[in-house]
Design an enzyme around this catalytic site. Structure first.
Site, PDB file in Angstrom:
ATOM      1  N   GLU A 194       4.269   2.617 -18.153  1.00 19.58           N
ATOM      2  CA  GLU A 194       4.772   3.138 -16.880  1.00 19.58           C
ATOM      3  C   GLU A 194       6.061   2.444 -16.453  1.00 19.58           C
ATOM      4  O   GLU A 194       7.011   3.094 -16.003  1.00 19.58           O
ATOM      5  CB  GLU A 194       3.735   2.946 -15.758  1.00 19.58           C
ATOM      6  CG  GLU A 194       2.411   3.593 -16.017  1.00 19.58           C
ATOM      7  CD  GLU A 194       1.377   2.666 -16.643  1.00 19.58           C
ATOM      8  OE1 GLU A 194       0.193   2.768 -16.262  1.00 19.58           O
ATOM      9  OE2 GLU A 194       1.744   1.853 -17.518  1.00 19.58           O
ATOM     10  N   CYS A 204       1.612  -1.615 -12.080  1.00 14.47           N
ATOM     11  CA  CYS A 204       2.272  -0.326 -12.292  1.00 14.47           C
ATOM     12  C   CYS A 204       2.148   0.564 -11.063  1.00 14.47           C
ATOM     13  O   CYS A 204       3.102   1.266 -10.701  1.00 14.47           O
ATOM     14  CB  CYS A 204       1.712   0.364 -13.527  1.00 14.47           C
ATOM     15  SG  CYS A 204       2.116  -0.548 -15.049  1.00 14.47           S
TER      16      CYS A 204
END
Length: 168
Positions: A67, A98
């Site tokens: 991510e 994330c």
């Protein structure tokens, strides 16, 4: 190395499953490289503007999650750290790090496949996206290709456990 962007024809509207399959291909690359097989695709206006797969082992960077790499690539491609009109597709539920980055980037939407019962921060362990005290709210869609993405992770960890047993 310049990132190749994928753009669908303007008249084509790709769906969540199609984009998740692109993320799944990246997850397989991660697994082939010995990393935990997680892949991410960041989409804006029907085109891929960021992509990444897990690289913390090979890059010696605990922040090199799929991510984060997709967010970094998109921010560079768009010359903006605000990605408020983008959707992130990721094969595994984001962790707290994330999830925080997704919220700071102001993503409009997150789509993830497999839930993460150990570190998931989009509902499995905690849900940062549901916290009304935060100043930005990202819409979340769960479970797109969950079985396929989860299966890839299970196979990866089963093979790692098998390799450990063989060494003992």
């Amino acid at each position: 190395m310049a990132m190749q962007l994928y753009r669908a024809a303007p008249e084509t509207r790709l769906d969540d499953e199609t984009y998740m399959r692109l993320a799944l291909a990246l997850a397989r690359e991660a697994g082939d490289a010995g990393e935990v097989p997680v892949g991410a695709i960041l989409v804006r206006e029907n085109g891929v503007v960021g992509r990444g797969f897990n690289k913390p082992i090979s890059s010696h960077d605990p922040c090199a999650h799929a991510e984060i790499l997709a967010l970094r690539g998109a921010a560079q491609a768009l010359a903006n750290y605000r990605l408020n009109d983008c959707t992130l597709y990721v094969t595994l539920e984001p962790c707290a790090m994330c999830a925080g980055a997704i919220l700071h980037a102001r993503l409009a939407r997150l789509v993830f496949a497999a839930a993460d019962a150990k570190t998931g921060a989009a509902g499995s362990v905690i849900n940062l996206f549901a916290d009304t005290r935060l100043n930005h709210h990202t819409a979340v869609t769960r479970g797109v290709l969950a079985e396929e993405c989860g299966g890839l992770l299970k196979e990866f960890f089963a093979s790692r456990r098998g390799a450990q047993i063989c060494r003992e």
